[in-house]
Design an enzyme around this catalytic site. Structure first.
Site, PDB file in Angstrom:
ATOM      1  CB  SER A 129      22.365  36.570 -20.444  1.00  0.00           C
ATOM      2  OG  SER A 129      22.261  35.292 -21.038  1.00  0.00           O
ATOM      3  CE1 TYR A 153      26.793  34.117 -16.971  1.00  0.00           C
ATOM      4  CE2 TYR A 153      24.922  33.249 -18.201  1.00  0.00           C
ATOM      5  CZ  TYR A 153      25.940  34.175 -18.067  1.00  0.00           C
ATOM      6  OH  TYR A 153      26.103  35.161 -19.006  1.00  0.00           O
TER       7      TYR A 153
END
Length: 325
Positions: A129, A153
């Protein structure tokens, strides 16, 4: 159809997720045999609601279960792995980092170790990501930037990314990594995200909620463009300058949260609705966006259409599927 995927056997983790459903749909359309690793069945997901589940082989289990992963790879003679499975919601990661670290970090090393031991695997695409980069003073993110996530995250993605690079460098495992901007498009069931939440608010005639002050800047990229990027990347795994490295996929057109909300409302024909800006979000990086020059150069990848056209297309899906929410 290119013909490349006909006869290929692909394991897709995260098949019931937003990106996973779109990828499975395209792989099946291209003639691939799909084996889907599924932990929880999600009736509203594209994987189930569009009947993809009936056209794929389903292995029930968790990413962290080595025996399940190795059995799936071995018994189905998997040649291509798309590892999309993850705990992908930032709020969940902040509330319970342990489950996020287990799924996103341990789940990645379990998968890679199983792939290392199963000789049929020829190509592995790992979903990282843009969040893996963390906060940088210089933008856009380039693939050689340090991975320095700070929040749960982001850290999980930094770690998984580095583990994948380690397996590529140490064991010559045929791995590539995707680092994508914020995905949007048909099939996203997370109404807490800006585009789904705004589409649903427009349908209901209510003010869309913005948790930040509206100024954070992000790279928003359409899910089908990302699916095309994944397939291109896997097809080029035989190229020496593709395997073993990461690729950014984004639009190169950063947009603020407030601007995205207003453009989504305009696409929905509800520009009259004023966003409800709460300004109570914490721990967010102010600006994140990507350079996709490497993907353009090595893969010939570029977004297929502009943001406003894609938002209009996305709104139509939410209008047709309001009953899912």
């Amino acid at each position: 159809m290119s013909g490349f995927w006909k006869g290929k056997t692909c394991l897709v983790t995260g098949a019931t997720g937003f990106l996973g459903g779109s990828l499975v749909s395209e792989l099946l359309r291209e003639g691939a045999e799909v084996v889907a690793l599924v932990r929880d069945m999600v009736p509203q997901s594209r994987f189930q609601s569009e009947g993809l589940v009936a056209r794929a082989k389903v292995v029930r289990g968790a990413l962290e279960d080595y025996d399940v992963i190795e059995r799936a790879l071995n018994e189905y003679a998997i040649d291509t792995v798309f590892h999309l499975g993850a705990q992908a919601i930032v709020g969940v990661a902040n509330r319970n980092p342990l489950s996020t670290f287990e799924a996103n970090i341990k789940g990645t090393w379990v998968l890679l170790e199983a792939c290392r031991r199963v000789a049929t695997v020829e190509r592995i695409v790992i979903a990282s990501s843009d969040k893996a980069y963390g906060d940088h003073d210089v933008l856009p993110y380039q693939e050689d930037f340090a991975l320095q996530g700070r929040h749960p995250y982001d850290v999980s993605k930094s770690c998984a990314d580095l583990i994948a690079l380690s397996y590529a460098a140490t064991y010559r495992l045929p791995v590539t990594i995707t680092r994508c901007g914020n995905l949007f498009g048909p099939g996203d069931l997370n109404s807490n995200r800006i585009v789904p939440g705004t589409c649903l608010a427009a349908i209901d005639g209510t003010r869309p909620l913005i948790r930040s002050d509206g100024s954070p800047v992000r790279d928003y990229v359409f899910v089908e463009d990302i699916v095309r990027g994944y397939l291109l990347l896997a097809r080029h795994m035989g190229d020496a300058d593709v395997v073993g490295r990461a690729f950014n996929f984004g639009t190169g057109e950063p947009v603020s949260v407030l601007d995205l909300t207003r453009r989504t409302l305009a696409a929905a024909g509800r520009a009259d609705l004023e966003p409800d800006v709460r300004n109570n979000a914490h721990g967010e990086i102010q600006a994140q966006y990507l350079s996709s020059a490497l993907a353009a150069e090595k893969l010939g990848w570029a977004p297929g259409a502009g943001l406003d056209e894609r938002l209009a297309q996305t709104f139509l899906w939410y209008k047709a599927h309001r009953h899912f929410f």
